[in-house]
Design an enzyme around this catalytic site. Structure first.
Site, PDB file in Angstrom:
ATOM      1  CG  ASN A   9      -1.772   1.227   1.331  1.00  0.00           C
ATOM      2  OD1 ASN A   9      -1.872   2.008   0.373  1.00  0.00           O
ATOM      3  ND2 ASN A   9      -2.412   1.432   2.471  1.00  0.00           N
ATOM      4  CD1 TRP A  10       3.828   1.498  -2.930  1.00  0.00           C
ATOM      5  CD2 TRP A  10       3.381   2.540  -4.858  1.00  0.00           C
ATOM      6  NE1 TRP A  10       4.619   0.940  -3.886  1.00  0.00           N
ATOM      7  CE2 TRP A  10       4.369   1.561  -5.092  1.00  0.00           C
ATOM      8  CE3 TRP A  10       2.948   3.313  -5.937  1.00  0.00           C
ATOM      9  CZ2 TRP A  10       4.925   1.350  -6.347  1.00  0.00           C
ATOM     10  CZ3 TRP A  10       3.491   3.100  -7.177  1.00  0.00           C
ATOM     11  CH2 TRP A  10       4.482   2.125  -7.378  1.00  0.00           C
ATOM     12  CE  LYS A  11       0.023   3.361   4.708  1.00  0.00           C
ATOM     13  NZ  LYS A  11       0.166   3.453   6.140  1.00  0.00           N
ATOM     14  CG  HIS A  95      -5.802   2.403   5.429  1.00  0.00           C
ATOM     15  ND1 HIS A  95      -5.181   3.275   6.301  1.00  0.00           N
ATOM     16  CD2 HIS A  95      -4.890   1.422   5.175  1.00  0.00           C
ATOM     17  CE1 HIS A  95      -3.947   2.836   6.553  1.00  0.00           C
ATOM     18  NE2 HIS A  95      -3.745   1.716   5.880  1.00  0.00           N
ATOM     19  CD  GLU A  97      -2.570   5.761   6.724  1.00  0.00           C
ATOM     20  OE1 GLU A  97      -2.638   5.761   5.486  1.00  0.00           O
ATOM     21  OE2 GLU A  97      -1.659   5.182   7.354  1.00  0.00           O
ATOM     22  CD  GLU A 167      -3.744  -2.056   7.344  1.00  0.00           C
ATOM     23  OE1 GLU A 167      -2.756  -2.545   6.810  1.00  0.00           O
ATOM     24  OE2 GLU A 167      -4.032  -0.841   7.265  1.00  0.00           O
ATOM     25  N   GLY A 173       2.860   2.698  10.756  1.00  0.00           N
ATOM     26  CA  GLY A 173       3.648   3.911  10.557  1.00  0.00           C
ATOM     27  C   GLY A 173       4.919   3.954  11.382  1.00  0.00           C
ATOM     28  CB  SER A 214       5.325  -1.987  11.763  1.00  0.00           C
ATOM     29  OG  SER A 214       5.055  -0.635  12.051  1.00  0.00           O
ATOM     30  N   GLY A 235       2.889  -1.184   4.208  1.00  0.00           N
ATOM     31  CA  GLY A 235       2.994   0.247   3.907  1.00  0.00           C
ATOM     32  C   GLY A 235       4.418   0.618   3.538  1.00  0.00           C
TER      33      GLY A 235
HETATM   34  P1  13P Z   1       3.132   0.484   7.602  1.00  0.00           P
HETATM   35  O1  13P Z   1       3.571  -0.850   7.045  1.00  0.00           O
HETATM   36  O2  13P Z   1       3.921   1.632   7.104  1.00  0.00           O
HETATM   37  O3  13P Z   1       3.036   0.434   9.098  1.00  0.00           O
HETATM   38  O4  13P Z   1       1.644   0.743   7.061  1.00  0.00           O
HETATM   39  C1  13P Z   1       0.714  -0.271   7.164  1.00  0.00           C
HETATM   40  C2  13P Z   1      -0.508   0.100   6.428  1.00  0.00           C
HETATM   41  O5  13P Z   1      -1.166   1.070   6.741  1.00  0.00           O
HETATM   42  C3  13P Z   1      -0.872  -0.756   5.273  1.00  0.00           C
HETATM   43  O6  13P Z   1      -2.131  -0.437   4.789  1.00  0.00           O
END
Ligand code: 13P
Length: 255
Positions: A9-11, A95, A97, A167, A173, A214, A235
């Protein structure tokens, strides 16, 4: 038998040039999709180019979000029907976020799940868990209630289209640590039990449940070995092509 699913997931990272360059580095080096599926969730702006760019490869491009209506006066939103026309098969919905920064509530997320299914797109429904809930020992109620509301009105026959991701935002993060493999498995197990309760054991055993938060090269192998974890949402560690490729081949490269 549930097939492993690895989703990067590149966000909101990368430019289109960087995105194409990354995809070129990995697209011909991925596992046989009969053994393991690999997907990349990318910003809406890159979807069309990357779908074209990966045609005929083992990499599937995923949308990070969509709206709950097919069309209308909704400035800035993305139609699930338009995603479908592009050839998108999976979309991340709810998600943490989106829930936290864009105030998406359970009712909105449930509408999005239905809109994706109606458009013929498989939702990856994310279920959050905050540190506060964890510390207050309230996690079970919280996780279960998000599964119940996210799947409200989803028919048993549609459930094979749905993937769920556990999640916990306390693990997502930089500055946060991943859930231990046991904690991650407990979250996924809880989700599976909830589905068994809402539907039945048979469908609960078929639904794929992912863990996200993570995930990296050091923990992916142990996470993937857990009974109720069918895959991961990655992420930060998915932003580097070499690292992502090694994670996808976790049986060989994972520690
Ligand atoms: P991280 O792997 O950066 O913690 O992010 C996880 C995430 O939000 C995947 O959707």
């Amino acid at each position: 038998m549930r097939k492993p699913l690895i989703v990067g997931n590149w966000k909101m990272y990368k430019t289109i040039t960087e995105a194409v360059d990354y995809v070129d580095q990995i697209k011909d080096a991925l596992p046989d999709p009969e053994q393991e599926e690999v997907e990349l969730a990318v910003p809406t702006l890159f979807l069309e180019s990357l779908v074209e760019h990966t045609r005929g490869t083992n990499l599937k491009i995923v949308a990070e979000n969509c709206f709950y209506q097919d069309e209308g006066a909704f400035t800035g939103e993305t139609s699930p029907l338009a995603l479908r026309e592009l050839g998108i098969k999976h979309v991340i919905i709810g998600h943490s976020e989106r829930r936290r920064l864009f105030y998406e509530d359970d009712a909105t997320i449930n509408k999005k799940v239905h809109a994706a299914l109606s458009a013929g797109i498989c939702p990856i429904l994310c279920v959050d868990e905050t540190m506060k809930r964890k510390q207050e020992h309230d996690r079970i109620v919280w996780v279960v209630s998000q599964v119940i509301s996210g799947l409200q009105g989803v028919k048993e026959s549609e459930l094979s289209w749905v993937t769920i991701a556990y999640e916990p935002s306390w693990a997502i993060g930089s500055g946060n640590e991943a859930a231990t493999p046991q904690e991650a498995n407990e979250g996924c197990y809880l989700i599976r039990q909830t589905i068994a309760h809402l539907y039945n054991d048979e469908v609960a055993n078929q639904v794929r449940i992912l863990y996200g938060g993570s995930v990296n090269l050091s923990n992916i192998k142990t996470l993937m070995q857990k009974d109720d974890i069918d895959g991961v949402l990655i992420g930060r560690a998915s932003l580097d092509a070499t690292t992502f490729l090694e994670m996808v081949n976790y049986q060989r490269f994972g520690h």
